[in-house]
Design an enzyme around this catalytic site. Structure first.
Site, PDB file in Angstrom:
ATOM      1  N   GLY A 211      30.105  51.118  50.135  1.00 24.18           N
ATOM      2  CA  GLY A 211      31.200  50.488  50.887  1.00 24.18           C
ATOM      3  C   GLY A 211      32.336  49.957  50.053  1.00 24.18           C
ATOM      4  O   GLY A 211      33.049  49.054  50.504  1.00 24.18           O
ATOM      5  N   HIS A 428      -3.376  68.024  50.683  1.00 22.59           N
ATOM      6  CA  HIS A 428      -2.430  67.489  49.693  1.00 22.59           C
ATOM      7  C   HIS A 428      -1.830  66.165  50.189  1.00 22.59           C
ATOM      8  O   HIS A 428      -1.860  65.145  49.476  1.00 22.59           O
ATOM      9  CB  HIS A 428      -1.321  68.518  49.437  1.00 22.59           C
ATOM     10  CG  HIS A 428      -0.318  68.087  48.414  1.00 22.59           C
ATOM     11  ND1 HIS A 428      -0.336  68.538  47.114  1.00 22.59           N
ATOM     12  CD2 HIS A 428       0.737  67.233  48.483  1.00 22.59           C
ATOM     13  CE1 HIS A 428       0.653  67.995  46.442  1.00 22.59           C
ATOM     14  NE2 HIS A 428       1.332  67.198  47.256  1.00 22.59           N
ATOM     15  N   GLU A 429      -1.299  66.170  51.406  1.00 26.13           N
ATOM     16  CA  GLU A 429      -0.697  64.950  51.935  1.00 26.13           C
ATOM     17  C   GLU A 429      -1.763  63.893  52.222  1.00 26.13           C
ATOM     18  O   GLU A 429      -1.514  62.695  52.040  1.00 26.13           O
ATOM     19  CB  GLU A 429       0.096  65.268  53.208  1.00 26.13           C
ATOM     20  CG  GLU A 429       1.219  66.281  53.028  1.00 26.13           C
ATOM     21  CD  GLU A 429       2.220  65.867  51.973  1.00 26.13           C
ATOM     22  OE1 GLU A 429       2.384  64.651  51.742  1.00 26.13           O
ATOM     23  OE2 GLU A 429       2.847  66.761  51.365  1.00 26.13           O
ATOM     24  N   HIS A 432      -2.426  62.024  48.999  1.00 28.08           N
ATOM     25  CA  HIS A 432      -1.403  60.992  48.762  1.00 28.08           C
ATOM     26  C   HIS A 432      -1.697  59.746  49.592  1.00 28.08           C
ATOM     27  O   HIS A 432      -1.691  58.616  49.073  1.00 28.08           O
ATOM     28  CB  HIS A 432      -0.015  61.528  49.141  1.00 28.08           C
ATOM     29  CG  HIS A 432       0.555  62.506  48.162  1.00 28.08           C
ATOM     30  ND1 HIS A 432       0.614  62.264  46.812  1.00 28.08           N
ATOM     31  CD2 HIS A 432       1.125  63.726  48.359  1.00 28.08           C
ATOM     32  CE1 HIS A 432       1.184  63.300  46.203  1.00 28.08           C
ATOM     33  NE2 HIS A 432       1.501  64.202  47.119  1.00 28.08           N
ATOM     34  N   ASP A 504       5.898  66.159  42.643  1.00 29.13           N
ATOM     35  CA  ASP A 504       5.074  64.983  42.327  1.00 29.13           C
ATOM     36  C   ASP A 504       4.899  64.832  40.819  1.00 29.13           C
ATOM     37  O   ASP A 504       4.998  63.728  40.273  1.00 29.13           O
ATOM     38  CB  ASP A 504       3.703  65.103  42.995  1.00 29.13           C
ATOM     39  CG  ASP A 504       3.813  65.203  44.509  1.00 29.13           C
ATOM     40  OD1 ASP A 504       4.771  64.654  45.060  1.00 29.13           O
ATOM     41  OD2 ASP A 504       2.933  65.837  45.123  1.00 29.13           O
TER      42      ASP A 504
END
Length: 670
Positions: A211, A428-429, A432, A504
């Site tokens: 801004g 995989h997820e 995590h 990753d």
């Protein structure tokens, strides 16, 4: 096509000049009293004795005759080369026998002075006009011919749509600083009465989208004085000296209309460090900067001319530009905090139809690290999605989707993946998410999905509970383990990794290297910085720097980075092996629903216990021996909360307990 644009420039004058030349030449070479006639007919009339007089115009290859029976009627006939002698002999014969009573004449006309002058000047005029046209295009405006040294600043007047401080949120400190500028311009006597000098220059710097330009427009709307806006790139041209001339002209205009404000956006385009280019500096830019320095330090303090500048790269600005007396005040416009994000969302949400379930405070908590431009984009994306589906109000689900679109890109519904690939992505997820949930210092899991979005085949979103400005070593090491959880799950389940963990690994390597080389979090190497950091290289100033550590240290850095990553991998492996059944349950739900919310993830992870701080810290740093608890002073104990003391004394802290440092009296007793 903008027709007016082409007819405002030199092209119009070239066309008019060419038309004028054609008209003059046509008027000089034409005779309206003669009518064109075939040459054979004219010769026949001469032979029949019907011609009263004749004139041969040698230069124009033309014969003009007057008929005997019509003294008022004249005819003109063109003739070709080779017939002139024959016509002269014929006319001589008719004149001798008395048939050509008016006689004949051979005329060689001279070119008029005007036509000769036009033919002489035409090439010169055309070349000059073409040159002016090219220069005008290079200067970028049809009305700026030859005005190389004139300023390109735009004057924002009272008629311009106003942006005020009420349209700006999330930058309260900056508004306070700029409010003082506005007060000085409106009431300078208040400050001068006590000998105060308003800053000559205010530099706004911070990440893109925070801004800075918006604040400058707000100052223009609030101040009520002439406001000149220009970009740093508008000063630099291909001609040496043009930028300096434009700086002079800009400040002259501002002085004439003082009190006034000059705003230079992206000042790093002209204010870069002098002599910092490879093979020498940029002469035009350096001359422009020199003139800017002179103008800033030269105009009268009471003149009421204030310079506001904005940049994303304050580190590459010339030191002379930043010294007191030029840019006295430097205001950081950083990413907004939670309260700032709430205010920005309210500003951009004005006038938009929201449903009753929309809570902008929740959206603010979901968007840590977002800039003002990001938040404006979220609101706009939500409005676009609402219009796309022909709905009348923006609901909470649409805002959530807009956040995902801004963070990761639009959902790719057309990408079809096989069940085996979906299963790999789900594990995989899931890796995590499970590692992040089990570690005490990782951010809570907010969402898990295996739907492709942007360039990602799936993603796990973790969000902090509150804004953070410092990061501890344990938080960074837990983040490393969370990043490696996906790769570790692939190895655990499928016994070989895939290419899906490339991003990753890139992030984990960067974090581990920064921990060693920038943050001094390696006991082996100590609290020392190695190298110039991960910032952008400023050519000429940084590229010639030599590495400030030896080959042995470089090898040690690589060893430490590898140790951090391997330790994180071991922690992720332990968690996934321990809660393999929970991981399988999560994958089954992901394969069924494809996207799981925070509550659904917590429901799956109910059997998972958070690892204590000691286990998450193992292997990441220098551990204390079990028989030597950390020593805390009485002041440190007083600063700690009751829960922290209880956790440490109950064995959840480092090495299973604490020992308070004895006071002076206790030391004497012992």
């Amino acid at each position: 096509m903008d027709v007016k644009r082409y007819f405002r420039g030199p092209l119009l004058w070239v066309l008019l000049f060419g038309l004028l030349v054609a008209l003059v030449m046509w008027g000089a070479g034409s005779n309206g009293s003669h009518e064109p006639t075939d040459t054979a007919k004219v010769i026949q009339e001469i032979q029949n004795g019907q011609v009263y007089s004749a004139k041969i115009v040698d230069k124009d290859q033309r014969i003009e005759v007057t008929l005997a029976d019509k003294a008022k009627t004249q005819q003109r006939a063109s003739w070709v080369n080779g017939q002139g002698l024959r016509l002269q002999e014929l006319l001589q014969e008719k004149y001798r026998v008395g048939q050509l009573k008016g006689g004949y004449n051979v005329e060689v006309p001279k070119q008029s002075f005007i036509v000769s002058l036009l033919f002489s000047l035409l090439p010169i005029v055309v070349v000059v006009l073409i040159f002016l046209f090219i220069m005008n295009q290079m200067q970028g405006g049809g009305s700026r011919v030859m005005n190389f040294g004139k300023s390109k600043a735009k004057l924002i007047t009272k008629d311009t749509p106003k942006t005020t401080f009420s349209d700006v949120a999330g930058a309260d400190e900056a508004i306070e600083e700029l409010q003082e500028i506005k007060d000085f311009l409106q009431n300078p006597a208040k400050f001068q009465a006590i000998g105060a000098k308003i800053p000559k220059g205010v530099l706004l710097y911070g990440p893109p989208g925070t801004g800075k330009t918006l604040l400058a427009r707000a100052v223009a709307g609030e101040a009520g004085v002439p406001f000149y806006s220009i970009s740093g790139s508008d000063f630099v041209e291909m001609f040496v000296g043009v930028g300096a001339s434009r700086v002079r002209d800009l400040f002259e205009q501002a002085k004439t209309n003082a009190p006034a404000i000059i705003f230079i956006d992206e000042i790093d385009a002209v204010g870069r460090h002098r002599g910092a280019g490879l093979g020498g500096g940029h002469d035009e830019r350096e001359q422009t900067l020199n003139q800017l320095l002179v103008e800033m330090d030269g105009f009268d303090v009471k003149g009421g001319v204030i310079l506001i500048a904005a940049t994303n790269r304050p580190d590459i600005l010339d030191p002379a530009l930043l010294r007191p007396g030029r840019f006295d005040r430097q205001v950081v416009i950083d990413r907004p905090d939670l309260e700032g994000r709430k205010g920005i969302l309210r500003v951009h949400g004005r006038g938009k139809p929201f449903t009753d379930d929309v809570e902008l405070d929740v959206i603010a908590r979901r968007t840590p690290g977002f800039t003002g431009a990001d938040l404006a984009n979220v609101i706009n994306e939500a409005a676009l999605l609402t219009a796309r589906f022909d709905r009348k109000q923006i609901d909470m689900a649409t805002l959530e989707e807009a956040i995902d679109r801004v963070m990761a890109g639009p959902e790719r519904k057309t990408r079809v993946m096989s069940e085996s690939e979906k299963k790999i992505i789900a594990y995989h997820e899931g890796g995590h998410a499970l590692v992040a949930h089990a570690l005490p210092n990782a951010d809570p899991v907010h969402k898990v999905t295996i739907l492709p979005r942007g360039r990602a085949l799936g993603y796990t979103m973790t969000l902090p509970m509150e804004d953070k400005f410092l990061t501890t070593r344990s938080e960074m090491t837990d983040q490393l383990a969370m990043l490696l959880g996906g790769r570790t799950a692939e190895e655990l389940v499928f016994h070989e990794p895939t290419t899906g963990a490339s991003n990753d690994i890139e992030k984990a390597t960067s974090i581990a290297r920064n921990m060693v080389t920038e943050y001094g979090m390696s006991e082996r190497l100590g609290a020392r910085r190695f190298g110039t950091g991960a910032g952008e290289v400023f050519l000429g100033r940084d590229v010639g720097h030599e590495r400030d550590y030896s080959e042995d240290i470089a090898s040690a850095i690589d060893d430490e980075v590898r140790r951090y990553i391997e330790s994180a991998h071991d922690v992720a492996w332990e968690i996934l092996v321990e809660y393999r059944d929970v991981l399988d349950d999560l994958v089954l739900r992901l394969m069924d629903k494809e996207t799981l919310s925070k509550d659904e993830v917590l429901d799956v992870f109910a059997p998972v216990n958070k690892r204590p701080f000691q286990k998450s810290y193992t292997g990441y740093g220098k551990r204390l021996p079990s028989d030597r608890p950390p020593v805390l002073t009485p002041k440190e104990l007083a600063l700690m909360g009751p829960k922290d003391v209880q956790d440490l004394t109950s064995g959840n802290g480092q090495a299973g307990g604490i020992a308070a440092e004895p006071t002076v009296g206790e030391q004497e007793k012992s």
